[in-house]
Motif scaffolding. Structure first.
Motif, PDB file in Angstrom:
ATOM      1  N   ARG A  25      -5.419 -12.979 -19.138  1.00  0.00           N
ATOM      2  CA  ARG A  25      -5.308 -13.229 -20.580  1.00  0.00           C
ATOM      3  C   ARG A  25      -6.336 -12.410 -21.357  1.00  0.00           C
ATOM      4  O   ARG A  25      -6.043 -11.908 -22.450  1.00  0.00           O
ATOM      5  N   HIS A  26      -7.511 -12.275 -20.818  1.00  0.00           N
ATOM      6  CA  HIS A  26      -8.519 -11.426 -21.448  1.00  0.00           C
ATOM      7  C   HIS A  26      -8.031  -9.981 -21.495  1.00  0.00           C
ATOM      8  O   HIS A  26      -8.119  -9.306 -22.535  1.00  0.00           O
ATOM      9  N   ALA A  27      -7.490  -9.515 -20.379  1.00  0.00           N
ATOM     10  CA  ALA A  27      -7.032  -8.121 -20.293  1.00  0.00           C
ATOM     11  C   ALA A  27      -5.888  -7.841 -21.262  1.00  0.00           C
ATOM     12  O   ALA A  27      -5.857  -6.783 -21.924  1.00  0.00           O
ATOM     13  N   GLY A  28      -4.947  -8.762 -21.374  1.00  0.00           N
ATOM     14  CA  GLY A  28      -3.812  -8.549 -22.271  1.00  0.00           C
ATOM     15  C   GLY A  28      -4.224  -8.479 -23.726  1.00  0.00           C
ATOM     16  O   GLY A  28      -3.739  -7.623 -24.492  1.00  0.00           O
ATOM     17  N   PHE A  29      -5.116  -9.362 -24.128  1.00  0.00           N
ATOM     18  CA  PHE A  29      -5.603  -9.355 -25.510  1.00  0.00           C
ATOM     19  C   PHE A  29      -6.351  -8.066 -25.825  1.00  0.00           C
ATOM     20  O   PHE A  29      -6.125  -7.442 -26.873  1.00  0.00           O
ATOM     21  N   MET A  30      -7.244  -7.663 -24.928  1.00  0.00           N
ATOM     22  CA  MET A  30      -8.037  -6.453 -25.156  1.00  0.00           C
ATOM     23  C   MET A  30      -7.140  -5.215 -25.218  1.00  0.00           C
ATOM     24  O   MET A  30      -7.376  -4.302 -26.019  1.00  0.00           O
TER      25      MET A  30
END
Length: 356
Positions: A193-198
């Motif tokens: 989820r962190h990777a997708g947002f960034m």
């Protein structure tokens, strides 16, 4: 004449009876070779009378996990599978989850359906279960060693968080300071989820991520994190909370800081009933829904299929889409409106405690 006719009829009846007996005997008789073939066929399709599945979730403190366990139980009831549900109180309780795996081994479970409290931490216990012949279905949060599982089913967390980031950036017109409240980075869901947002934010040169901090999936911790973010970054225009429990704390903290819906774009992830209520109230702009219906049912289906059919192989992960839910439809961004989503997941909202 009457006696002759009666005698003739009697002879005909007896003759027909003999033919019928001969025909019946011919249909039911088998050779020893045919008997063996039938026995082999019966043995090859013989099914286990009872399938015992241990379903291990991550936390009782998040209603999403309650819902997905409810849907798993519904599917088990429909299939006639014996389902034991075990969920730690706290999401970070790896030790408790490992103890649940050990119990499943001791109880001679046929299959374990599990979402990992720690992607690495559960591996030794799962290896032990696998060595005992127990089928392993991993769902939602990945076990890092794919060699110890038989199948995986879950939502596309990275793509879902990308949608959240895209929505925020578009709502801000491609310019502004944003922040992210992350979950547990020891879990694949936190990482993805962190990777997708960034990834979404990087596509907009005018967007700057000025803060990222973990609240470990906790509502109370997210409230504190939100307060810290707003204090240290007064120009922040949007915050993404990587689950809806944290989104609840985020919304409460933003209100306490005197921020209105016009001041901040706030987005969550999961699709719990509280998030639905917050969107309908205008306090939360959007959330990404995690497929609790699909994950709950499919985990049990996969476990049953693997136990009953040892030749089945699931080399590919079974991934469901995560939808972006908004109050009003926005072309190119919205997957479901809040009303469509509520009807699908919470048709009894306002009638029952869980909404379904």
């Amino acid at each position: 004449m009457k006696r002759k006719v009666a005698s003739l009829l009697m002879v005909m009846v007896l003759a027909l009876g003999m033919v019928a007996c001969t025909s019946s005997g011919g249909e039911s008789s088998t050779t020893s070779e045919e008997t063996t073939d039938k026995a082999d066929a019966s043995a090859s399709t013989e099914k286990k009378e009872d399938i015992n599945v241990y379903w291990i979730g991550k936390t009782l403190n998040n209603p999403w996990w309650i819902s997905v366990s409810d849907f798993a139980q519904q599917e088990a009831d429909a299939l006639g599978v014996n389902l034991t549900i075990a969920i730690p109180q706290e999401e970070v309780d790896l030790e408790k989850q490992v103890a649940m795996i050990e119990t499943a081994i001791e109880k001679n479970a046929d299959a374990i359906v599990i979402s990992a409290a720690s992607s690495d931490g559960v591996v030794p216990a799962i290896k032990k279960a696998r060595e005992q012949g127990i089928k392993i279905v991993n769902f939602d949060t990945r076990i890092s060693d794919k060699s110890v599982i038989d199948a995986f089913v879950g939502g596309d967390d990275e793509a879902g968080a990308y949608k959240a980031g895209k929505y925020i950036c578009e709502q801000l017109g491609g310019e502004g300071e944003v922040a992210i409240i992350t979950g547990l980075m020891a879990q694949s869901t936190g990482v993805d989820r962190h990777a997708g947002f960034m990834r979404a934010c990087e596509e907009y040169t005018g967007i700057k991520v000025v803060a990222e901090q973990s609240a470990e999936w906790s509502s109370d911790k997210a409230a504190d994190v939100t307060t810290n973010i707003l204090t240290a970054n007064p120009n922040v225009k949007a915050i993404f909370a990587c689950n809806d429990q944290m989104a609840v704390g985020m919304v409460n903290a933003a209100k306490s800081a005197g921020k209105s819906a016009d001041d901040l774009v706030l987005v969550g992830f999961d699709g719990i009933l509280d998030a639905v209520d917050l969107v309908l109230a205008g306090d939360l702009d959007a959330f990404v829904s995690l497929p609790n219906l699909d994950e709950g049912a499919m985990g049990v289906k996969l476990a049953s299929a693997l136990v009953m059919n040892s030749e089945y192989v699931y080399d590919r992960e079974i991934i469901y889409d995560c939808t972006l839910v908004t109050d009003g439809y926005i072309d190119g961004l919205t997957d479901q409106t809040i009303y469509e989503f509520a009807a699908e997941r919470f048709p009894l909202r306002g009638v029952t405690e869980n909404g379904y």
